[in-house]
Design a protein around this motif. Structure first.
Motif, mmCIF file in Angstrom:
data_model
loop_
_atom_site.group_PDB
_atom_site.id
_atom_site.type_symbol
_atom_site.label_atom_id
_atom_site.label_comp_id
_atom_site.label_asym_id
_atom_site.label_seq_id
_atom_site.Cartn_x
_atom_site.Cartn_y
_atom_site.Cartn_z
ATOM 1 N N TRP A 192 64.418 12.203 58.846
ATOM 2 C CA TRP A 192 63.414 11.155 59.013
ATOM 3 C C TRP A 192 62.314 11.332 57.996
ATOM 4 O O TRP A 192 61.938 12.463 57.672
ATOM 5 C CB TRP A 192 62.839 11.181 60.425
ATOM 6 N N ARG A 193 61.808 10.216 57.483
ATOM 7 C CA ARG A 193 60.684 10.199 56.547
ATOM 8 C C ARG A 193 59.626 9.269 57.117
ATOM 9 O O ARG A 193 59.941 8.304 57.795
ATOM 10 C CB ARG A 193 61.082 9.665 55.165
ATOM 11 N N SER A 194 58.406 9.528 56.763
ATOM 12 C CA SER A 194 57.285 8.656 57.104
ATOM 13 C C SER A 194 56.409 8.565 55.875
ATOM 14 O O SER A 194 55.937 9.591 55.353
ATOM 15 C CB SER A 194 56.500 9.244 58.278
ATOM 16 N N LEU A 195 56.201 7.338 55.390
ATOM 17 C CA LEU A 195 55.408 7.104 54.191
ATOM 18 C C LEU A 195 54.253 6.178 54.510
ATOM 19 O O LEU A 195 54.417 5.204 55.241
ATOM 20 C CB LEU A 195 56.263 6.459 53.093
ATOM 21 N N THR A 196 53.080 6.465 53.924
ATOM 22 C CA THR A 196 51.918 5.601 54.066
ATOM 23 C C THR A 196 51.465 5.170 52.672
ATOM 24 O O THR A 196 51.279 6.016 51.790
ATOM 25 C CB THR A 196 50.762 6.327 54.785
ATOM 26 N N VAL A 197 51.288 3.872 52.494
ATOM 27 C CA VAL A 197 50.835 3.323 51.211
ATOM 28 C C VAL A 197 49.321 3.534 51.096
ATOM 29 O O VAL A 197 48.568 3.113 51.974
ATOM 30 C CB VAL A 197 51.181 1.819 51.082
ATOM 31 N N LEU A 198 48.915 4.178 50.018
ATOM 32 C CA LEU A 198 47.496 4.473 49.807
ATOM 33 C C LEU A 198 46.845 3.528 48.801
ATOM 34 O O LEU A 198 45.670 3.176 48.947
ATOM 35 C CB LEU A 198 47.330 5.920 49.321
ATOM 36 N N LYS A 199 47.603 3.135 47.764
ATOM 37 C CA LYS A 199 47.035 2.286 46.705
ATOM 38 C C LYS A 199 48.169 1.513 46.042
ATOM 39 O O LYS A 199 49.269 2.044 45.873
ATOM 40 C CB LYS A 199 46.311 3.157 45.678
ATOM 41 N N VAL A 200 47.879 0.261 45.638
ATOM 42 C CA VAL A 200 48.857 -0.568 44.928
ATOM 43 C C VAL A 200 48.143 -1.242 43.771
ATOM 44 O O VAL A 200 47.064 -1.822 43.935
ATOM 45 C CB VAL A 200 49.463 -1.657 45.845
ATOM 46 N N LYS A 201 48.766 -1.183 42.578
ATOM 47 C CA LYS A 201 48.239 -1.905 41.401
ATOM 48 C C LYS A 201 49.314 -2.832 40.901
ATOM 49 O O LYS A 201 50.475 -2.539 40.936
ATOM 50 C CB LYS A 201 47.872 -0.964 40.281
#
Length: 131
Positions: free
Chosen positions: A122-131
């Motif tokens: 299992w993985r868990s990812l959180t988006v911190l910044k998008v350009k």
């Protein structure tokens, strides 16, 4: 540290111009990458489709530069989400046909997604910044 992995998926959005190409890609590569392509196809089907002219501030789309955190290890990573022919891990360009690429597409800053990898972890990812 995460104690539980939530089965709910966050709401996502895709640009209309990306949807057909992503669907065709998921179908064409389904024999080579069956689990990732199935995941990508499900993400496309559940996404809100946005008009191409709409401003996408903070939304992970194709060619986006994304900084995300692996919530299990705490490690942060910055990548560009690309189609398979442009992928180059050493240059930080990850394919939409990787589990991480398929998980990130359509997320917005602050959203977290939890998913099972093809290896069963299992993985868990959180988006911190998008350009």
């Amino acid at each position: 540290m995460i104690n539980y992995l939530q089965p709910e998926l966050p709401p996502i959005s895709l640009r209309m111009c990306d949807v057909d190409r992503l669907r065709n890609l998921a179908e064409a590569a389904s024999e080579k990458y069956p689990q990732t392509c199935d995941f990508l196809a499900r993400e496309i089907e559940r996404a809100e489709i946005l008009p191409d002219a709409r401003l996408l501030t903070g939304l992970v789309a194709m060619e986006s530069d994304v900084t995300f955190r692996d919530d299990i290890s705490g490690q942060e990573r910055s990548v560009t989400l690309v189609y398979p022919e442009a992928a180059n891990v050493d240059a930080g360009k990850i394919s939409i046909l990787t589990p991480i690429g398929a998980a990130l597409i359509g997320l917005s800053v602050g959203q977290t997604i939890e998913f099972q990898t093809p290896a069963g972890g299992w993985r868990s990812l959180t988006v911190l910044k998008v350009k």
